[in-house]
Scaffold this motif. Structure first.
Motif, mmCIF file in Angstrom:
data_model
loop_
_atom_site.group_PDB
_atom_site.id
_atom_site.type_symbol
_atom_site.label_atom_id
_atom_site.label_comp_id
_atom_site.label_asym_id
_atom_site.label_seq_id
_atom_site.Cartn_x
_atom_site.Cartn_y
_atom_site.Cartn_z
ATOM 1 N N ALA A 23 0.746 -1.266 0.122
ATOM 2 C CA ALA A 23 -0.156 0.149 0.020
ATOM 3 C C ALA A 23 0.976 1.242 0.112
ATOM 4 N N VAL A 24 0.369 2.451 -0.824
ATOM 5 C CA VAL A 24 1.120 3.368 -0.711
ATOM 6 C C VAL A 24 0.095 4.281 -0.263
ATOM 7 N N VAL A 25 0.357 5.262 0.787
ATOM 8 C CA VAL A 25 -0.431 6.610 1.018
ATOM 9 C C VAL A 25 0.115 7.724 0.786
ATOM 10 N N ALA A 26 -0.610 8.726 0.453
ATOM 11 C CA ALA A 26 -0.246 10.155 0.224
ATOM 12 C C ALA A 26 -1.089 11.370 0.440
ATOM 13 N N GLU A 27 -0.495 12.280 1.079
ATOM 14 C CA GLU A 27 -1.056 13.473 1.704
ATOM 15 C C GLU A 27 -0.139 14.504 1.297
ATOM 16 N N THR A 28 -1.141 16.030 1.305
ATOM 17 C CA THR A 28 -0.575 16.967 1.238
ATOM 18 C C THR A 28 -0.805 17.647 2.485
ATOM 19 N N ARG A 43 4.553 10.916 1.130
ATOM 20 C CA ARG A 43 4.107 9.530 0.437
ATOM 21 C C ARG A 43 4.757 8.694 1.797
ATOM 22 N N MET A 44 4.006 7.593 1.955
ATOM 23 C CA MET A 44 4.705 6.376 2.696
ATOM 24 C C MET A 44 4.360 5.128 1.749
ATOM 25 N N ALA A 45 5.390 4.170 1.978
ATOM 26 C CA ALA A 45 5.038 2.822 1.319
ATOM 27 C C ALA A 45 4.990 1.849 2.639
ATOM 28 N N VAL A 57 3.323 15.341 9.914
ATOM 29 C CA VAL A 57 3.663 14.570 8.466
ATOM 30 C C VAL A 57 3.940 12.960 8.760
ATOM 31 N N THR A 58 4.934 12.766 9.653
ATOM 32 C CA THR A 58 5.159 11.489 9.866
ATOM 33 C C THR A 58 3.812 10.678 10.585
ATOM 34 N N PHE A 61 -16.686 8.858 8.083
ATOM 35 C CA PHE A 61 -17.407 9.309 6.788
ATOM 36 C C PHE A 61 -16.487 9.451 5.509
ATOM 37 N N GLY A 62 -15.233 8.726 5.839
ATOM 38 C CA GLY A 62 -14.461 8.720 4.671
ATOM 39 C C GLY A 62 -13.527 10.171 4.538
ATOM 40 N N ALA A 63 -13.832 10.787 5.538
ATOM 41 C CA ALA A 63 -13.034 12.188 5.272
ATOM 42 C C ALA A 63 -11.710 12.328 6.009
ATOM 43 N N THR A 64 -10.818 13.162 5.610
ATOM 44 C CA THR A 64 -9.692 13.791 6.280
ATOM 45 C C THR A 64 -9.377 14.941 6.162
ATOM 46 N N VAL A 65 -8.846 15.581 7.170
ATOM 47 C CA VAL A 65 -8.340 17.132 7.199
ATOM 48 C C VAL A 65 -6.616 16.770 7.306
ATOM 49 N N ALA A 66 -5.958 17.754 6.596
ATOM 50 C CA ALA A 66 -4.594 17.911 6.676
ATOM 51 C C ALA A 66 -4.034 19.217 6.621
ATOM 52 N N GLU A 67 -4.892 20.213 6.911
ATOM 53 C CA GLU A 67 -4.560 21.670 6.730
ATOM 54 C C GLU A 67 -4.897 22.391 8.112
#
Ligand code: FES
Ligand code: FES
Lengths: 792, 162
Positions: free
Chosen positions: A189-194, A307-309, A385-386, A771-777
């Motif tokens: 799996a690879v996940v990514a977020e800004t 990104r993380m693998a 981030v981590t 709810f399948g939602a995420t926040v990153a800001e």
């Protein structure tokens, strides 16, 4: 602890590990502290600054005539009036390869590069008169195109804010270790977020303040500063105003909060010094709240694409980050504005066993206030981030986030070890800390409670965040790059004739409890009562030379210097007592202010008798005995560039999915700062730090429009954490004493701020998970949460 | 701008007569004219609570009042409340619990907390947090302050910790 031999610190009646009230808090409790603005001097003048209303504008002309004629006004100055009084400064360090910046001056030189840059100064007999006059200065502005965002500043074809620098890229760095692309290719799996981190600022309740006094007859400059770094300020003033280093004295009495805001060189403070030189009268500048918002350094402003693998079995295989940060028009002097981004690169992922790491950093100039070091420099970004990636990865492979951490945190027996970016960890305790946390918060119980409440439509979230904290930095942090910033500290102890002890030390007090912590060490090692030790800090003429208080270095470095000085004075006292008693010093000890028999503990003579003999009755001493009742020792970290601490934080909160409001229910911190001298002081450092981190995560943001104008520069509009919104914070410790020092203390000042935003972010995202939602800001405002929920 | 007004008032029990500029706020008057620097300004726009003090027995924000309004008023500052011993229990609890770091917010916190305690009983932690919500502290994170106020309330109510 058990592997360490019993030391002075473990003696009966030791104050180490005990919580004692701070003696110097009494005056603060009665309103009798002395902050800079409380100092009254004869013929004192008040400086007020006119600041640029534009983010970027040329100054076609300034007319000060009307202002100069107002009552009480002594002088109105612009850049030209200060020329020749100082040399400009450039915020670069030679070890940050490629870092560039432009020369800075006390007042804008024909052009302002941020809204808030000082342009002219008025000196008057009262502050009100100076303010009236500043309002009468007429500036002819020619607006220039602002470059407010870091993205815009680095876009191809963007004009360079400083033409001589060629472009707006202040600094860049890249790290690529292991086989990152391979790891991503073979990942399950690879996940990514800004992740984005808003600009926020320190909001010290006591604003920046300086009072400069210049005695023309001796060319001596005395600065009363609200500062964490008196010796650095002395060095800077001597250098830039061409004064002899012995002719500058910096005094810092009570400091009303600092958190990294008060370690930098600010143009308005340099202008105040120049004005004192120019006028030969004491000049005071105290920033008001509105100008603090546009002139204190700002913090953060990062956008990190990450990104993380990860493998199905929960192995973190690789991390890849790209950080873009905006630092305003200048790199701040003398610590620079590249350290924060550099720390993001150094720290991200470093507490996990993951060898494949790639990072890119770009640091951009822009037309906003300078950004620089503020409590937990870089850590809150690296941690969010981590830890954000870890939670995303756990979700991707359907593993409990605590379990994913347990599988990847560096094992407690794997030390010393080196991180992919080159950090050396001496000995940390991530696994023990995590285990302690899960027990402390009753993780399993909370998960059950969460599930039960979810079934009833109540949305609670649990967030974990492991972290490391850089403390006790050695000379490799700043000194090696050419900055006049000392990594060592010194302590001088003097036995007074009556048996009390005066302690002068170069670390400083801003309310952390520095003086109490030092007194606890000195009293314990010497064998005297705590109230017999008077600690002096914050005066370059009265203390040994040293770095001051920043980067969580007070206890680890200053504390060790105090310990060694106390050992040295103890030996001197026992030498004299031995001569007086005709006993071998080794057969004597000091306990509770008495010279005692080392074995039986029987009292022989009081320390007052030793003091009296040493100072007044040398005639009674055997020939050849010269009492030395003063001792000085210094300490600087040499074995490792930094002493890392570690810990884990957890947040438990409730989300109102209708309004987007977050209610913090509880926060926990387990951290390992080595030996704890005072649990009371350490825990309050952690708690205060956590709340500063929560502020950045939930409320604090310097909101700028596209023109580089601050939209919320009042305390009514810029939200800070207040008592009603904050949770109780439970703190627990794991203790892994630092090797290489006798005290074994590491720092604790920034751990709270480092990990809190990540824990809260993960808890919010945990609550949002159904709810399948995420926040990153950050900050996670109700509006951003509602947007993530698709409700706006 | 330079208009002045003569005021007579009591400050910490002492009669004071001064001529003040019409635009001078109470904090500046206390600090500049009377040398009572224990009252501090953190924002000068009524938000931070650092300047909290008592006028005629009620807690107010000194930065929002003009000295000229205070003719005939009774003003109590942290210095007076310390000397009279009125808030000694709270001060001791703050000291014991280390409910202050830099100390800049402390006078305002103590005077606000004293108002809560004067209502009697032992308020809940949530009530304490609520009551102190207009006083900004950047250092402590508030937890220790809540602990100290709670402890002082218990002491005053005649019972120790539960
Ligand atoms: S100074 Fe009065 S409320 Fe802030
Ligand atoms: S103790 Fe520093 S602001 Fe409250």
């Amino acid at each position: 602890m058990s592997e360490r031999p019993l030391s002075f610190l473990d003696r009966p009646n030791s104050y180490i590990g005990r919580s004692v009230p701070r003696p110097n808090a009494r005056r603060l409790l009665q309103g009798r502290g002395t902050y800079v603005d409380d100092i009254r001097l004869p013929r004192l003048l008040h400086a007020v600054f006119l600041r640029s209303p534009y983010a970027h504008a040329r100054i076609a002309g300034i007319d000060t005539a009307a202002a100069s004629r107002l009552p009480g006004v002594v002088r109105v100055v612009t850049a030209a009036d200060l020329a020749g009084l100082y040399t400009p400064w450039v915020g670069t360090l030679s070890h940050l390869k490629g870092l560039k910046s432009a020369p800075q001056h006390p007042l804008a030189q024909g052009r302002a590069c941020w809204q808030g840059e000082p342009v002219a100064a008025v000196v008057a007999e009262s502050r009100a008169q100076a303010e009236d006059a500043a309002a009468q200065i007429a500036v002819e502005w020619q607006e220039l195109a602002p470059l407010a965002s870091a993205e815009a500043a680095l876009a191809s074809g963007a004009p360079a804010i400083h033409a001589a620098l060629g472009d707006n890229l202040a600094f860049a760095r890249a790290v690529d270790t292991g086989a990152v692309d391979d790891a991503f290719a073979r990942a399950d799996a690879v996940v990514a977020e800004t992740f984005t981190f808003a600009r926020h600022t320190g909001v010290c309740l006591e604003p920046r303040s300086i009072l400069a006094e210049f005695d023309r007859s001796e060319r001596r400059l005395t600065l009363h500063c609200s500062s964490q770094v008196p010796h650095m300020m002395k060095e800077i003033a001597a250098r830039h105003f061409a004064l002899a280093e012995t002719d500058v004295r910096v005094i810092c009495r009570d400091v009303g909060g600092s958190y990294g805001i008060k370690i930098h060189v600010y143009p308005d403070e340099m202008a105040t010094i120049a004005l004192a030189l120019l006028l030969g009268r004491p000049v005071k500048f105290v920033a008001d709240r509105l100008e603090s918002f546009v002139s204190d350094i700002h913090a953060r402003e990062h956008r990190v694409a990450a990104r993380m693998a990860v493998s199905k079995s929960g192995e973190i295989l690789a991390i890849d980050i790209d950080d873009l940060t905006g630092i305003g028009p200048y790199s701040t002097y003398p610590r620079t504005s590249a350290i924060e981004g550099n720390q993001v690169v150094n720290l991200t992922g470093s507490w996990y066993r993951c060898a494949n790491y790639r990072a890119r950093l770009r640091v951009a100039f822009q037309t906003k206030p300078p950004m620089s070091q503020y409590r937990a420099v870089g850590h809150p970004i690296a941690c969010a981030v981590t830890e954000g990636l870890v939670d995303l990865a756990a979700r991707a492979i359907a593993m409990d986030p605590a379990e994913l951490r347990r599988r990847n945190l560096i094992a407690d027996d794997a030390y010393p070890c080196t991180s992919p970016a080159g950090l050396i960890f001496e000995k940390l305790s991530h696994q023990r800390a995590l285990a302690r946390m899960l027990e402390l918060m009753d993780y399993a119980g909370l998960r059950r409670e969460q599930a039960a409440l979810r079934a009833r439509g109540i949305h609670r979230g649990i967030g974990l965040a492991s972290f490391v904290e850089i403390t006790n930095p050695g000379p490799a942090f700043y000194g090696v790059g050419g900055a006049p910033i000392s990594a060592q500290d010194g302590c001088t102890l003097r036995l007074e004739p009556g048996g009390a002890v005066t302690c002068a030390i170069s670390i400083t007090e801003q309310g952390q409890g520095t003086e109490t912590m030092v007194a606890q060490i000195v009293a314990s090692v010497l064998g005297v009562a705590l109230e017999r030790v008077r600690v002096v800090t914050g005066d370059t003429e009265r203390t040994p030379y040293g770095g001051g208080t920043w980067a969580s270095r007070g206890a680890g470095i200053g504390g060790e210097a105090a310990l060694q000085a106390a050992k040295a004075l103890r030996a001197n006292i026992l030498d004299l007592a031995g001569a007086m008693l005709q006993a071998a010093p080794a057969d004597l000890d000091i306990a509770q202010g008495w010279i005692v028999d080392a074995v039986s503990g029987a009292r022989r003579i009081g320390l007052d008798e030793v003091g009296r003999a040493g100072y007044f009755r040398g005639d009674t001493l055997p020939p050849g005995i010269q009492p030395e009742l003063v001792a000085t020792r210094h300490h600087q970290p040499r074995d490792y560039p930094f002493a890392f601490t570690n810990g884990v934080q957890a947040s438990w909160l409730e989300l109102d999915i209708e309004t987007g409001f977050v209610r913090l229910l509880k926060h926990w911190v387990v951290e390992d700062c080595g030996r704890v001298v005072s649990p009371l002081l350490v825990d309050e450092q952690i708690r205060g730090g956590v709340v500063q981190g929560l502020g950045g995560a939930l409320f604090e943001e310097c909101l700028y429009d596209g023109e580089g104008q601050l939209l919320n520069g009042t305390l009514a509009d810029y939200l800070v954490p207040m008592a009603g919104e904050m949770p109780d914070i439970e703190v627990a410790h794991v203790m892994t004493p630092l090797a290489g020092t006798e005290l074994g203390a590491k720092g604790a000042g920034e751990a709270g701020t480092a990990g809190a935003p990540a824990a809260v972010m993960n808890a919010i995202n945990d609550a949002l998970a159904p709810f399948g939602a995420t926040v990153a800001e950050q900050p996670f405002t109700p509006a951003r949460i509602l947007r993530a929920l698709g409700r706006t | 701008m330079s208009e002045t007004v003569e005021i007579r008032l009591t400050v910490n029990g002492e009669a004071v007569t001064r001529r003040v500029a019409a635009r001078q706020n109470l904090v500046d008057f206390l600090r500049e004219d009377l040398g009572l620097t224990g009252t501090r300004a953190g924002c000068e726009h009524g938000v931070c609570g650092a300047c909290t003090l008592r006028v005629d027995g009620a807690i107010v924000r000194g930065c929002l009042l003009f000295a000229a309004q205070l003719d005939g008023a009774r003003v109590e500052t942290i210095e007076g409340l310390s000397d009279s011993g009125e808030i000694a229990v709270l001060q001791a609890a703050f000291h014991e619990r280390n409910a202050l770091q830099c100390g800049f917010c402390t006078a305002g916190m103590l005077i606000t907390a004293a108002e809560l305690l004067a209502r009697g009983g032992v308020p809940s932690r949530a009530e304490i947090r609520d009551f102190l919500s207009g006083n900004y502290c950047r250092c402590t994170g508030y937890h220790a302050i809540v602990d100290a106020v709670e402890a002082a309330a218990r002491t005053r109510a005649g019972n120790g910790p539960p």
